[in-house]
Scaffold this motif. Structure first.
Motif, mmCIF file in Angstrom:
data_model
loop_
_atom_site.group_PDB
_atom_site.id
_atom_site.type_symbol
_atom_site.label_atom_id
_atom_site.label_comp_id
_atom_site.label_asym_id
_atom_site.label_seq_id
_atom_site.Cartn_x
_atom_site.Cartn_y
_atom_site.Cartn_z
ATOM 1 N N HIS A 19 41.094 57.847 16.328
ATOM 2 C CA HIS A 19 41.933 57.887 15.128
ATOM 3 C C HIS A 19 41.519 56.735 14.219
ATOM 4 N N ARG A 77 39.609 62.055 2.906
ATOM 5 C CA ARG A 77 39.636 63.509 2.771
ATOM 6 C C ARG A 77 38.312 64.124 3.217
ATOM 7 N N ARG A 104 37.923 63.813 7.175
ATOM 8 C CA ARG A 104 38.720 64.728 8.007
ATOM 9 C C ARG A 104 37.926 65.987 8.332
ATOM 10 N N LYS A 164 36.485 66.429 12.329
ATOM 11 C CA LYS A 164 37.438 67.284 13.037
ATOM 12 C C LYS A 164 36.885 67.747 14.379
ATOM 13 N N ALA A 182 41.033 61.839 14.197
ATOM 14 C CA ALA A 182 41.989 61.993 13.106
ATOM 15 C C ALA A 182 41.792 60.876 12.080
ATOM 16 N N VAL A 183 42.177 61.148 10.830
ATOM 17 C CA VAL A 183 42.054 60.157 9.759
ATOM 18 C C VAL A 183 43.367 60.110 8.988
ATOM 19 N N THR A 184 43.947 58.927 8.897
ATOM 20 C CA THR A 184 45.204 58.737 8.179
ATOM 21 C C THR A 184 45.041 57.649 7.124
ATOM 22 N N LYS A 209 49.935 61.264 13.514
ATOM 23 C CA LYS A 209 48.652 61.713 12.956
ATOM 24 C C LYS A 209 48.807 62.422 11.604
ATOM 25 N N ARG A 211 48.115 63.087 7.541
ATOM 26 C CA ARG A 211 46.978 62.869 6.640
ATOM 27 C C ARG A 211 47.212 61.612 5.803
#
Length: 269
Positions: free
Chosen positions: A146, A177, A180, A184, A189-191, A236, A238
């Motif tokens: 993550h 963006r 992600r 994937k 995950a990317v926040t 998780k 966005r």
């Protein structure tokens, strides 16, 4: 008793968390929080003496997790590759990257010294990219992970006299963006964590005009932001904005841009 033991879930292994800009503020608070949760934490910053103070604080509190300090500059891609390699040598895996290192700048875009603007771009954009490029291969080898990228309310709502800083934080959302989709399949995950004014050294270290800008806008503690990072790892999302007042600011800035632009020009000018 043996029956109940079989019903208990296995103990959750400690995560390995890599935090940039961890010598003060949000990064420091996050390092101590994850160590308190029993995780292994690799912390990086340019100031090795300040990293040592974080380790001492964790030892003083007798936190169950381990904090491993690594002196490194996020603007140096080789330094970040070495930092991740050292973290892997110490903990044998990498689960989380908190891309937190960043600096601010306040002043007119045309009149500000180029050295100040370049420092913001190299730290807030290049530094994030170097951190991600170093950490992702280690996450892939660990089976996933993550990435939490620390942004600002001035990313989605740019402010006058903060053009370079706003642009650098808008770039954070664009990077996230894109990533992600790219990551994937790697189960990474990317926040993006959107943060409002925080009571830390950030304002004092801001290039150009220092100090707090919006004196009537409430600040939050670095510990509050660290708690938001921990929540992001569980949920998780966005994108995550911690406070309702910051969510309101972003909403108003996107729906009434002319009004908010005039307000920000008065606040930052």
């Amino acid at each position: 008793m043996q029956v109940y033991e079989k019903l208990l879930p296995p103990e959750k292994p400690p995560r390995v968390v890599f935090i940039t800009g961890a010598s003060s503020g949000i990064g420091r608070a996050a390092a101590l929080l994850f160590a308190a949760m029993g995780d292994h934490v690799a912390i990086t910053a340019r100031r090795g003496d300040r990293l040592a103070e974080v380790v001492k604080e964790a030892e003083k509190r007798k936190l169950p997790g381990t904090i491993f300090p690594i002196e490194a500059d996020v603007t140096d891609p080789d330094a970040m590759q070495t930092a991740v390699a050292l973290a892997l040598a110490e903990f044998n895996r990498l689960d989380v990257l908190v891309a937190n290192a960043g600096i601010g700048q306040r002043g007119p875009l045309v009149d500000a010294p180029w050295e100040d603007l370049e420092a913001v771009l190299r730290t807030n954009i290049d530094g994030v990219i170097h951190s991600i490029r170093a950490a992702v291969p280690a996450m892939r080898a660990s089976g996933g992970g993550h990435i939490v990228m620390i942004s600002s309310i001035l990313g989605p709502v740019p402010g006058a006299y903060a053009a370079t800083y706003s642009a650098s934080k808008a770039a954070t959302d664009a990077l996230a963006r894109s990533l992600r989709g790219e990551l994937k399949a790697d189960h990474i995950a990317v926040t993006v964590l959107i943060v409002g004014q925080t009571d830390s050294e950030f304002a004092q270290k801001r290039l150009g005009q220092p100090g707090r800008v919006a004196t009537r806008w409430p600040t939050m503690t670095p510990e509050r932001v660290a708690g938001g990072i921990a929540q992001a790892l569980e949920r998780k999302p966005r994108t995550m904005t911690l406070r309702w007042i910051d969510r309101l600011f972003v909403w108003a800035g996107q729906r009434f841009p002319g009004l908010i632009d005039r307000i920000l020009a008065r606040v930052y000018g």
